[in-house]
Design a protein around this motif. Sequence first.
Motif, PDB file in Angstrom:
ATOM      1  N   VAL A  33     -32.001 -29.763 -42.113  1.00 14.15           N
ATOM      2  CA  VAL A  33     -30.665 -30.253 -41.749  1.00 14.15           C
ATOM      3  C   VAL A  33     -29.593 -29.227 -42.095  1.00 14.15           C
ATOM      4  O   VAL A  33     -28.984 -28.620 -41.217  1.00 14.15           O
ATOM      5  CB  VAL A  33     -30.341 -31.597 -42.453  1.00 14.15           C
ATOM      6  CG1 VAL A  33     -28.913 -32.014 -42.186  1.00 14.15           C
ATOM      7  CG2 VAL A  33     -31.290 -32.679 -41.995  1.00 14.15           C
ATOM      8  N   ASP A  34     -29.333 -29.056 -43.389  1.00 14.29           N
ATOM      9  CA  ASP A  34     -28.200 -28.261 -43.842  1.00 14.29           C
ATOM     10  C   ASP A  34     -28.338 -26.791 -43.480  1.00 14.29           C
ATOM     11  O   ASP A  34     -29.315 -26.137 -43.841  1.00 14.29           O
ATOM     12  CB  ASP A  34     -28.005 -28.419 -45.353  1.00 14.29           C
ATOM     13  CG  ASP A  34     -27.530 -29.823 -45.712  1.00 14.29           C
ATOM     14  OD1 ASP A  34     -26.647 -30.337 -45.004  1.00 14.29           O
ATOM     15  OD2 ASP A  34     -28.041 -30.381 -46.692  1.00 14.29           O
ATOM     16  N   ASN A  35     -27.368 -26.314 -42.726  1.00 12.58           N
ATOM     17  CA  ASN A  35     -27.274 -24.948 -42.233  1.00 12.58           C
ATOM     18  C   ASN A  35     -28.296 -24.606 -41.157  1.00 12.58           C
ATOM     19  O   ASN A  35     -28.435 -23.456 -40.771  1.00 12.58           O
ATOM     20  CB  ASN A  35     -27.314 -23.919 -43.363  1.00 12.58           C
ATOM     21  CG  ASN A  35     -25.934 -23.430 -43.691  1.00 12.58           C
ATOM     22  OD1 ASN A  35     -25.028 -23.499 -42.878  1.00 12.58           O
ATOM     23  ND2 ASN A  35     -25.762 -22.909 -44.893  1.00 12.58           N
ATOM     24  N   THR A  36     -28.992 -25.630 -40.661  1.00  7.80           N
ATOM     25  CA  THR A  36     -29.891 -25.470 -39.521  1.00  7.80           C
ATOM     26  C   THR A  36     -29.359 -26.283 -38.349  1.00  7.80           C
ATOM     27  O   THR A  36     -29.156 -25.750 -37.265  1.00  7.80           O
ATOM     28  CB  THR A  36     -31.323 -25.917 -39.881  1.00  7.80           C
ATOM     29  OG1 THR A  36     -31.809 -25.115 -40.965  1.00  7.80           O
ATOM     30  CG2 THR A  36     -32.258 -25.787 -38.692  1.00  7.80           C
ATOM     31  N   ILE A 113     -42.091 -25.544 -38.433  1.00  7.72           N
ATOM     32  CA  ILE A 113     -40.942 -25.917 -39.253  1.00  7.72           C
ATOM     33  C   ILE A 113     -39.809 -24.964 -38.900  1.00  7.72           C
ATOM     34  O   ILE A 113     -40.001 -23.745 -38.858  1.00  7.72           O
ATOM     35  CB  ILE A 113     -41.262 -25.828 -40.765  1.00  7.72           C
ATOM     36  CG1 ILE A 113     -42.297 -26.883 -41.144  1.00  7.72           C
ATOM     37  CG2 ILE A 113     -39.985 -25.992 -41.591  1.00  7.72           C
ATOM     38  CD1 ILE A 113     -42.695 -26.865 -42.606  1.00  7.72           C
ATOM     39  N   VAL A 114     -38.635 -25.541 -38.625  1.00  6.11           N
ATOM     40  CA  VAL A 114     -37.453 -24.755 -38.288  1.00  6.11           C
ATOM     41  C   VAL A 114     -36.429 -24.931 -39.410  1.00  6.11           C
ATOM     42  O   VAL A 114     -36.052 -26.059 -39.728  1.00  6.11           O
ATOM     43  CB  VAL A 114     -36.832 -25.232 -36.954  1.00  6.11           C
ATOM     44  CG1 VAL A 114     -35.610 -24.388 -36.610  1.00  6.11           C
ATOM     45  CG2 VAL A 114     -37.856 -25.197 -35.830  1.00  6.11           C
ATOM     46  N   GLY A 115     -36.000 -23.822 -39.995  1.00  4.25           N
ATOM     47  CA  GLY A 115     -35.012 -23.897 -41.062  1.00  4.25           C
ATOM     48  C   GLY A 115     -34.351 -22.565 -41.315  1.00  4.25           C
ATOM     49  O   GLY A 115     -34.763 -21.541 -40.765  1.00  4.25           O
ATOM     50  N   ASP A 116     -33.346 -22.588 -42.171  1.00  2.03           N
ATOM     51  CA  ASP A 116     -32.530 -21.405 -42.429  1.00  2.03           C
ATOM     52  C   ASP A 116     -32.879 -20.670 -43.723  1.00  2.03           C
ATOM     53  O   ASP A 116     -32.279 -19.637 -43.999  1.00  2.03           O
ATOM     54  CB  ASP A 116     -31.050 -21.802 -42.479  1.00  2.03           C
ATOM     55  CG  ASP A 116     -30.739 -22.661 -43.689  1.00  2.03           C
ATOM     56  OD1 ASP A 116     -31.298 -23.766 -43.785  1.00  2.03           O
ATOM     57  OD2 ASP A 116     -29.940 -22.219 -44.546  1.00  2.03           O
ATOM     58  N   GLN A 117     -33.831 -21.181 -44.496  1.00  2.00           N
ATOM     59  CA  GLN A 117     -34.108 -20.564 -45.796  1.00  2.00           C
ATOM     60  C   GLN A 117     -35.557 -20.095 -45.903  1.00  2.00           C
ATOM     61  O   GLN A 117     -36.484 -20.845 -45.582  1.00  2.00           O
ATOM     62  CB  GLN A 117     -33.825 -21.545 -46.929  1.00  2.00           C
ATOM     63  CG  GLN A 117     -32.349 -21.881 -47.079  1.00  2.00           C
ATOM     64  CD  GLN A 117     -32.111 -22.686 -48.329  1.00  2.00           C
ATOM     65  OE1 GLN A 117     -32.468 -22.259 -49.435  1.00  2.00           O
ATOM     66  NE2 GLN A 117     -31.496 -23.837 -48.162  1.00  2.00           N
ATOM     67  N   ILE A 118     -35.705 -18.884 -46.397  1.00  2.00           N
ATOM     68  CA  ILE A 118     -37.043 -18.320 -46.568  1.00  2.00           C
ATOM     69  C   ILE A 118     -37.799 -19.011 -47.691  1.00  2.00           C
ATOM     70  O   ILE A 118     -38.978 -19.334 -47.552  1.00  2.00           O
ATOM     71  CB  ILE A 118     -36.952 -16.799 -46.838  1.00  2.00           C
ATOM     72  CG1 ILE A 118     -36.529 -16.087 -45.552  1.00  2.00           C
ATOM     73  CG2 ILE A 118     -38.276 -16.249 -47.363  1.00  2.00           C
ATOM     74  CD1 ILE A 118     -36.273 -14.607 -45.713  1.00  2.00           C
ATOM     75  N   LEU A 134     -37.538 -19.197 -38.505  1.00  2.00           N
ATOM     76  CA  LEU A 134     -36.321 -19.007 -39.281  1.00  2.00           C
ATOM     77  C   LEU A 134     -35.138 -18.922 -38.325  1.00  2.00           C
ATOM     78  O   LEU A 134     -35.218 -18.253 -37.294  1.00  2.00           O
ATOM     79  CB  LEU A 134     -36.417 -17.713 -40.096  1.00  2.00           C
ATOM     80  CG  LEU A 134     -35.232 -17.365 -40.994  1.00  2.00           C
ATOM     81  CD1 LEU A 134     -35.092 -18.374 -42.136  1.00  2.00           C
ATOM     82  CD2 LEU A 134     -35.391 -15.947 -41.548  1.00  2.00           C
ATOM     83  N   VAL A 135     -34.058 -19.619 -38.652  1.00  2.00           N
ATOM     84  CA  VAL A 135     -32.804 -19.486 -37.920  1.00  2.00           C
ATOM     85  C   VAL A 135     -31.746 -18.978 -38.897  1.00  2.00           C
ATOM     86  O   VAL A 135     -31.848 -19.188 -40.100  1.00  2.00           O
ATOM     87  CB  VAL A 135     -32.346 -20.818 -37.268  1.00  2.00           C
ATOM     88  CG1 VAL A 135     -33.329 -21.263 -36.192  1.00  2.00           C
ATOM     89  CG2 VAL A 135     -32.150 -21.917 -38.297  1.00  2.00           C
ATOM     90  N   GLU A 136     -30.743 -18.314 -38.350  1.00  2.00           N
ATOM     91  CA  GLU A 136     -29.647 -17.863 -39.204  1.00  2.00           C
ATOM     92  C   GLU A 136     -28.894 -19.077 -39.722  1.00  2.00           C
ATOM     93  O   GLU A 136     -28.704 -20.047 -38.996  1.00  2.00           O
ATOM     94  CB  GLU A 136     -28.680 -16.982 -38.413  1.00  2.00           C
ATOM     95  CG  GLU A 136     -29.216 -15.625 -38.098  1.00  2.00           C
ATOM     96  CD  GLU A 136     -28.193 -14.766 -37.379  1.00  2.00           C
ATOM     97  OE1 GLU A 136     -26.991 -15.106 -37.355  1.00  2.00           O
ATOM     98  OE2 GLU A 136     -28.624 -13.737 -36.829  1.00  2.00           O
ATOM     99  N   PRO A 137     -28.446 -19.023 -40.967  1.00  2.00           N
ATOM    100  CA  PRO A 137     -27.628 -20.134 -41.472  1.00  2.00           C
ATOM    101  C   PRO A 137     -26.343 -20.234 -40.659  1.00  2.00           C
ATOM    102  O   PRO A 137     -25.759 -19.215 -40.291  1.00  2.00           O
ATOM    103  CB  PRO A 137     -27.351 -19.768 -42.922  1.00  2.00           C
ATOM    104  CG  PRO A 137     -27.649 -18.313 -43.038  1.00  2.00           C
ATOM    105  CD  PRO A 137     -28.620 -17.964 -41.956  1.00  2.00           C
ATOM    106  N   ILE A 138     -25.922 -21.454 -40.383  1.00  2.00           N
ATOM    107  CA  ILE A 138     -24.692 -21.671 -39.630  1.00  2.00           C
ATOM    108  C   ILE A 138     -23.496 -21.107 -40.392  1.00  2.00           C
ATOM    109  O   ILE A 138     -22.604 -20.506 -39.821  1.00  2.00           O
ATOM    110  CB  ILE A 138     -24.501 -23.171 -39.330  1.00  2.00           C
ATOM    111  CG1 ILE A 138     -25.635 -23.672 -38.424  1.00  2.00           C
ATOM    112  CG2 ILE A 138     -23.144 -23.428 -38.696  1.00  2.00           C
ATOM    113  CD1 ILE A 138     -25.675 -25.187 -38.270  1.00  2.00           C
TER     114      ILE A 138
END
Length: 168
Positions: A33-36, A113-118, A134-138
């Motif tokens: 959720v957060d930053n994704t 899994i899709v998220g912004d943190q390694i 991995l996606v860039e943090p918003i």
Amino acid sequence: MSVFHPDFYFKRVFNITPAWLRAQKISVLLLDVDNTLTTHDNPEVEAAVCDWIAKMNAAGIKLLIISNNKPERVKPFSDKLGLGCIAHARKPLSGGVKRAMKRLGVTKGGIAIVGDQIFTDVLCANLAGVTSILVEPIELESFPFFKMKRRMEKIILKNYSKGEDRWQ
């Protein structure tokens, strides 16, 4: 490849397309959720994310939110999107992934899994034996702990091969 390296990397979650997922044989996305999907502790969702979720649903991609945050944060957010959720997932441990597989009635094959943190999302996926995206943090966080983690992530990503097939 290191357990800290993502299998794939996208700028934003809505850059992931159903066609790309089909090509990768991915039919289930477990979403942070957060930053994704939105900024930290923000209950609102931008229109691009809502449109993306609608496209994923129309394409038959199963979606489930999996977050380390508390139910009071995650459940109202997932309800707003019409998605199920697992809060207190304890990523990078794989228990949340196992609960998600049981809830969705799926096995490891075809899950990402899709998220912004390694150190939470990517590591969780890699330890659980599923695809890591991995996606860039918003938005970069201002908390000292997050700043330290982001610096460490930059070091890890510097050593990661940026092959065209991995970075979208």
